[in-house]
Design an enzyme around this catalytic site. Structure first.
Site, PDB file in Angstrom:
ATOM      1  N   LYS A   1     -52.445  15.454 -44.433  1.00  0.00           N
ATOM      2  CA  LYS A   1     -51.174  16.080 -44.053  1.00  0.00           C
ATOM      3  C   LYS A   1     -51.433  17.406 -43.319  1.00  0.00           C
ATOM      4  CE  LYS A   1     -47.077  17.368 -43.563  1.00  0.00           C
ATOM      5  NZ  LYS A   1     -46.159  16.775 -42.614  1.00  0.00           N
TER       6      LYS A   1
ATOM      7  N   ASN B   1     -40.111  23.644 -51.988  1.00  0.00           N
ATOM      8  CA  ASN B   1     -40.712  24.421 -50.902  1.00  0.00           C
ATOM      9  C   ASN B   1     -42.061  24.994 -51.319  1.00  0.00           C
ATOM     10  OD1 ASN B   1     -38.612  25.430 -52.508  1.00  0.00           O
ATOM     11  ND2 ASN B   1     -38.531  27.345 -51.387  1.00  0.00           N
TER      12      ASN B   1
ATOM     13  N   ARG C   1     -38.137  26.337 -22.067  1.00  0.00           N
ATOM     14  CA  ARG C   1     -38.299  24.935 -22.483  1.00  0.00           C
ATOM     15  C   ARG C   1     -38.335  23.966 -21.313  1.00  0.00           C
ATOM     16  NH1 ARG C   1     -39.577  24.155 -27.915  1.00  0.00           N
ATOM     17  NH2 ARG C   1     -38.563  25.756 -29.149  1.00  0.00           N
TER      18      ARG C   1
ATOM     19  N   CYS D   1     -43.165  24.595 -40.870  1.00  0.00           N
ATOM     20  CA  CYS D   1     -44.427  24.053 -41.386  1.00  0.00           C
ATOM     21  C   CYS D   1     -45.689  24.311 -40.574  1.00  0.00           C
ATOM     22  CB  CYS D   1     -44.267  22.565 -41.627  1.00  0.00           C
ATOM     23  SG  CYS D   1     -43.127  22.263 -42.987  1.00  0.00           S
TER      24      CYS D   1
ATOM     25  N   PHE E   1     -35.237  26.030 -33.885  1.00  0.00           N
ATOM     26  CA  PHE E   1     -36.635  25.941 -33.461  1.00  0.00           C
ATOM     27  C   PHE E   1     -36.910  24.736 -32.583  1.00  0.00           C
ATOM     28  CE2 PHE E   1     -39.044  22.663 -35.812  1.00  0.00           C
ATOM     29  CZ  PHE E   1     -38.132  22.270 -36.782  1.00  0.00           C
TER      30      PHE E   1
ATOM     31  N   ALA F   1     -54.175  18.248 -41.848  1.00  0.00           N
ATOM     32  CA  ALA F   1     -54.891  17.935 -40.605  1.00  0.00           C
ATOM     33  C   ALA F   1     -53.919  17.454 -39.532  1.00  0.00           C
ATOM     34  CB  ALA F   1     -55.954  16.870 -40.877  1.00  0.00           C
ATOM     35  N   ALA F   2     -52.955  16.611 -39.912  1.00  0.00           N
ATOM     36  CA  ALA F   2     -51.999  16.079 -38.922  1.00  0.00           C
ATOM     37  C   ALA F   2     -51.213  17.237 -38.298  1.00  0.00           C
ATOM     38  CB  ALA F   2     -51.056  15.081 -39.586  1.00  0.00           C
TER      39      ALA F   2
ATOM     40  N   ALA G   1     -52.056  20.373 -38.155  1.00  0.00           N
ATOM     41  CA  ALA G   1     -52.955  21.236 -37.381  1.00  0.00           C
ATOM     42  C   ALA G   1     -53.247  20.608 -36.012  1.00  0.00           C
ATOM     43  CB  ALA G   1     -54.252  21.469 -38.157  1.00  0.00           C
ATOM     44  N   PHE G   2     -53.475  19.304 -35.982  1.00  0.00           N
ATOM     45  CA  PHE G   2     -53.751  18.635 -34.698  1.00  0.00           C
ATOM     46  C   PHE G   2     -52.527  18.690 -33.779  1.00  0.00           C
ATOM     47  CE2 PHE G   2     -57.724  15.949 -34.492  1.00  0.00           C
ATOM     48  CZ  PHE G   2     -58.385  16.580 -35.529  1.00  0.00           C
TER      49      PHE G   2
END
Ligand SMILES: NC(=O)C1=CN([C@@H]2O[C@H](COP(=O)(O)OP(=O)(O)OC[C@H]3O[C@@H](n4cnc5c(N)ncnc54)[C@H](O)[C@@H]3O)[C@@H](O)[C@H]2O)C=CC1
Ligand SMILES: O=C(O)[C@H]1O[C@H](OP(=O)(O)OP(=O)(O)OC[C@H]2O[C@@H](n3ccc(=O)[nH]c3=O)[C@H](O)[C@@H]2O)[C@H](O)[C@@H](O)[C@@H]1O
Length: 459
Positions: free
Chosen positions: A216, A87, A426, A272, A334, A218-219, A221-222
Site C-alpha cells: 500500500k 484515520n 491544471r 494520503c 485537491f 509502495a503503491a 509512493a510510486f
C-alpha cells in the site's frame, strides 16, 4: 448471517462498506464512528462526503443490510469480521513528529475490540499503516484476549476519491495479507469470499501480512513519484520551449511507462500521498536505510517546489507584486469531483499569495465556505465563478473541474482589470482561445507567453 462491522465512517469506511453491502445482500454491514455528526449525516439525505454514485449505492441498501451507528461497542461485539478504517495521520509531536504515522486512533480501536469481544474475530486493517502494524495489533489483542482467537489481516484500500464507487465496483486488484498458518489462511479465505461476490478471483491477491502492508505504501509512493517526475519535467519544459503534454503523451505511448498519471499540475494533494511517503521515509530511517529514505523524500520536495514555483510565477508576472490585487482562485479541492481539501495545493498557493498581500477570492463547486475558512482562517469565498473573477487582476485555476473548461471567458475578461492574467495550474483551459480574447496565459509546463519570458520567476 455473516456480520461485518467497520470502525471509521470516513472517505474509505463509508463507500467501501456501502459497496460490500450492495454486492452482498446476505451480509449485515454496520459502519460505526465516534463522531455523531458524521453518523447522522450518513443516515440523512445529505451524506457527509461527495462521491459520484455514492448516494445511489447507499440508498439501495441503507436500512436493509447497511447501517450507520454510534453504538461502536455493541456492533463490534456482534461482528465476525471487523474492518478498522480510522484515520492514520502524520504524527505532529514527539518521536517521529512530521514523519511517522500517528496510530493513536488505531490503538484505541484495537483496545476497544479487545475489551468488548466475546467471540472469535477477524480484524482487518483497512487504514493505511506502517509495515509491522499487524504485529503490534496482534500483541494488543492477544494480551487482552480472554481466550478469544483473533486473526489479523491486512486489506489496504486503493480507491481514489472522486472515482471511489467505480474503483470499488471494478478494482484493479484486492489485496489480502494474512498469517501463513492454518488459522491465518482460513481468515484470508473468509475475507476473500466476501470480495468474490463481485471481484473476479484472479484479481484477489493474497500475500503475507508485511507484503500487503508495504504494498500500500509502495503503491502510493510510486503514484506520487510519477507526478513529481512529470512536474519536474514541466519546469524544464517551460525553460526550453518543450510542451509537457506532448512529452507526457510521447513517453506514455511506451507500453512500459503507460499513459496514466502523467498530468503535470500545480502539485499533488490529498490526505494520503504526502502522509504515506513520510511514513515510508520514517520506516526506511528506522531500518537504517537513509539512502532509500532520501530517495523518497525527494518526491515531496519536488511537490513543494512545484507549488512555490507556481506562486512565484503569479507574483513575478504581475510586476513582482500582488499586494492589494484581487486574485480569483477557481477550484480549492485537491482534485475534481470531490469536496475534500485535505493537503490541497490550493492551501499552499493561497497562503503564498496572501503572504504577498493579495486579496484572494475563491470559488469551488463542492467545497463549503466553512471548510475554506478553516483551511485558511479567513473569509474569502464566492458562490459563483463570475463573482469570484469580477474586478480581479488574475485568475488561478487550481482544480481541474470540468465546468472551468466551459466558462464564458469573454465575460470574465470583460469584468477583469487589465492586463488580465490566467494562471492554469491544471492545464484545463484552451490557452490559445484565451490569448485571442486578450488574456496573458500561463499553463503549467507549456511554452511561455512573451510577457512571462520577460518576467522570470526567481525566488
Ligand atoms: N481517503 C482516501 O481516499 C483513502 C484513505 N486511505 C486510508 O484509510 C484510512 C482512513 O482514511 P479516511 O477514510 O480518509 O479518514 P477519515 O478521517 O475520513 O475517517 C476516519 C474516521 O474514523 C473515525 N474514528 C477515529 N477513531 C475512531 C474510533 N476509535 N472509533 C470509531 N471511529 C473512529 C473518525 O471519527 C473518522 O470519521 C487512512 O489510514 C487512510 O490513509 C486509504 C485509501 C484511500
Ligand atoms: O491512499 C489513498 O488515499 C489513495 O491515494 C490516491 O488517491 P487520491 O489521493 O484520492 O487521488 P489521486 O487521483 O491519486 O490524486 C492525488 C493527487 O494527485 C494529483 N494528480 C493526479 C494525477 C496526475 O496525473 N497528476 C496529478 O497532479 C491530483 O490532482 C491530486 O491532487 C491513489 O490514487 C489511490 O490509489 C489511493 O488509494
Amino acid at each position: 448471517m455473516v456480520k461485518i462491522c467497520c470502525i471509521g465512517a470516513g472517505y474509505v469506511g463509508g463507500p467501501t462498506m456501502a459497496v460490500i453491502a450492495v454486492k452482498c445482500p446476505a451480509i449485515e454491514v454496520v459502519v460505526v464512528d465516534i463522531s455523531k455528526p458524521r453518523i447522522d449525516a450518513w443516515n440523512s439525505d445529505k451524506l457527509p462526503i461527495y462521491e459520484p454514485g455514492l448516494d445511489e449505492v447507499v440508498k439501495a441498501c441503507r436500512g436493509r443490510n447497511l447501517f450507520f451507528s454510534t453504538d461502536v461497542e455493541k456492533h463490534v461485539a456482534e461482528a465476525d469480521i471487523i474492518f478498522v478504517s480510522v484515520n492514520t495521520p502524520t504524527k505532529t509531536r514527539g518521536l517521529g513528529a512530521g514523519k511517522a504515522a500517528d496510530l493513536t486512533y488505531w490503538e484505541s480501536a484495537a483496545r476497544m475490540i479487545a475489551d468488548v469481544s466475546k467471540s472469535d474475530k477477524i480484524v482487518v486493517e483497512k487504514s493505511t499503516v506502517p509495515v509491522k502494524t499487524a504485529e503490534a495489533i496482534e500483541k494488543i489483542l492477544t494480551h487482552n484476549s480472554k481466550g478469544i482467537n483473533y486473526q489479523i489481516l491486512s486489506n489496504p484500500e486503493f480507491l481514489a476519491e472522486g472515482t471511489a464507487i467505480e474503483d470499488l465496483f471494478k478494482p484493479d486488484r484486492v489485496l489480502i495479507g494474512g498469517r501463513e498458518t492454518p488459522e491465518g489462511r482460513k481468515a484470508v479465505q473468509a475475507l476473500k469470499e466476501v470480495y468474490a461476490h463481485w471481484v473476479p478471483e484472479e484479481n484477489i491477491i493474497t500475500t503475507n501480512l508485511w507484503s500487503a502492508e508495504l504494498s500500500k505504501l509502495a503503491a502510493n509512493a510510486f503514484l506520487a513519484q510519477r507526478i513529481s517526475s512529470v512536474n519536474a519535467m514541466s519546469a524544464l519544459c517551460e525553460a526550453t520551449g518543450a510542451n509537457v503534454s506532448e512529452v507526457s503523451y510521447a513517453i506514455g505511448k511506451d507500453s512500459r511507462i503507460g499513459p496514466k498519471f502523467l498530468n503535470a499540475s500545480v502539485g499533488f494533494g490529498g490526505s494520503c500521498f504526502q502522509k504515506d511517503i513520510l511514513n515510508l521515509v520514517y520506516i526506511c530511517e528506522c531500518n537504517g536505510l537513509p539512502e532509500v529514505a532520501n530517495y523518497w523524500k525527494q518526491v515531496i520536495k519536488i511537490n513543494d517546489y512545484q507549488k512555490s514555483r507556481f506562486v512565484n510565477r503569479v507574483v513575478s508576472s504581475m510586476f513582482n507584486t500582488v499586494s492589494g490585487k484581487k486574485v480569483a482562485i477557481l477550484g480549492f479541492a485537491f482534485k475534481k469531483d470531490t469536496g475534500d481539501t485535505r493537503e490541497t495545493p490550493a492551501i499552499d498557493v493561497c497562503k503564498g499569495l496572501l503572504g504577498d498581500k493579495a486579496h484572494v477570492s475563491i470559488y469551488d463547486p463542492e467545497v463549503t465556505e466553512d471548510q475554506i475558512q478553516r483551511d485558511l482562517a479567513m473569509n474569502k469565498f464566492d458562490w459563483d465563478a463570475y463573482e469570484a473573477t469580477k474586478g480581479a487582476h488574475a485568475v488561478c485555476i487550481l482544480t481541474e473541474w470540468n465546468q472551468f473548461k466551459e466558462l464564458d471567458y469573454q465575460k470574465i475578461f470583460d469584468n477583469m482589470q487589465k492586463p488580465a492574467f490566467v494562471f492554469d495550474g491544471r492545464n484545463v483551459v484552451d490557452a490559445e482561445k484565451l490569448r485571442e480574447i486578450g488574456f496573458i496565459v500561463y499553463s503549467i509546463g507549456k511554452p511561455l507567453d512573451g510577457w512571462l519570458k520577460d518576467m522570470p520567476a526567481i525566488a
